[in-house]
Design an enzyme around this catalytic site. Sequence first.
Site, short mmCIF file in Angstrom:
data_model
loop_
_atom_site.label_atom_id
_atom_site.label_comp_id
_atom_site.label_asym_id
_atom_site.label_seq_id
_atom_site.Cartn_x
_atom_site.Cartn_y
_atom_site.Cartn_z
N CYS A 112 59.37 19.60 43.79
CA CYS A 112 58.13 19.95 43.07
C CYS A 112 57.98 19.15 41.79
CB CYS A 112 58.14 21.44 42.74
SG CYS A 112 56.69 21.94 41.79
N ASP A 310 50.30 9.39 42.41
CA ASP A 310 49.87 9.87 41.10
C ASP A 310 50.56 8.98 40.08
OD1 ASP A 310 48.22 11.99 39.96
OD2 ASP A 310 48.99 13.15 41.66
S1 SF4 Z 1 55.25 22.17 45.33
FE1 SF4 Z 1 53.73 23.84 45.07
S2 SF4 Z 1 54.58 25.60 46.21
FE2 SF4 Z 1 56.25 24.12 45.93
S3 SF4 Z 1 57.27 24.82 44.04
FE3 SF4 Z 1 55.76 23.27 43.42
S4 SF4 Z 1 53.90 24.40 42.89
FE4 SF4 Z 1 55.24 25.77 44.06
#
Ligand code: SF4
Length: 346
Positions: A112, A310
């Site tokens: 993430c 990005d």
């Molecule tokens: S990618 Fe999206 S669902 Fe996964 S931890 Fe990050 S914010 Fe949460």
Amino acid sequence: MTFASNTLRSVVELCDHGLAPRKKLGELEAVAARYAVAITPTLAELVDPGDPHDPIARQFVPDGRELEQMREESSDPIGDDAHSPVDGIVHRYPDRVLLKLVNACAVYCRFCFRREMVGPGRGGLSPAAVTNALDYIRDHSQIWEVILTGGDPLVLSASRLKDVMVRLSSIAHVKVVRVHTRVPVAAPESVTNALVRALRTDKATFVVLHANHSRELGAKARAACARLVDAGIPMLSQSVLLRGVNDDSESLGALMRALVECRIKPYYLHHADLAPGTAHLRTSIAEGQALMRALHGRHSGLCQPAYVLDIPGGYGKSPIGPNYLSADGSRITDFNGGCHRYPQPD
Ligand code: SF4
């Protein structure tokens, strides 16, 4: 939040369920002390505990390499903070804003890009901050689209979501609402009729599903997506290109086909961001471009997402897919790799 009771959060639980090797417990606990860990029963059931390279486990089970931070990695790799005029709003492009209502998710993905910001107990916007964020949107008439993201906005109760959707619907210049979520694959039972109704207003609302492997789209997830689409809510997808998860043409093609079969149009394939401790999950851009060529060569146009990066520092997304046209426009490559002349106007 509706996930505290049914989410496997601790690495001890992951080991007990056979999702992580117990001999690595100390290492995994060190990762969990730094970054949030959670996988839902729905996704845990999809893991093959006998496969040390399982693509579902790889996305959610911590790895000791997450403690190795590369010099180029950053806690805010896409520069959200530099474009946040008020709490909960990221205003990077003129015509759209992110509205980050909540910092919790149903699962915590190891790659993430907001991993330093999300986690259980991180809360979200207070009622006053939500009002302030909506006032910002109301005061900026160039905002055409609002993107609910987070965290995962669909971990909110249907009534809280409805409240925000109704208030957005009262802002005349906002025409489109986009909802970025992993809930339909992570916790499909949470896509209730009440939640679906909460998303329906007079604005054009799109739900953008985050899924990275075709196995995430099991029967329950497909049914959850069908509830949204059958209610008239169009769905798009975003996926992250991840080493060991979808960085081969068979896996990536199967994912795109599975999405289209669920009536979800593949939208973005993100090159993985420079989030801390994620180098072992990133591919090169050249590998991503080769995979996009393979997708183009083998699969329907419906299965083609835009491959995007990005740009670190907050400069926005740019397409980075392969180029089929020569620099002077006189030659074009076909899906089999053959090269053809194309006449340019005088
Ligand atoms: S990618 Fe999206 S669902 Fe996964 S931890 Fe990050 S914010 Fe949460």
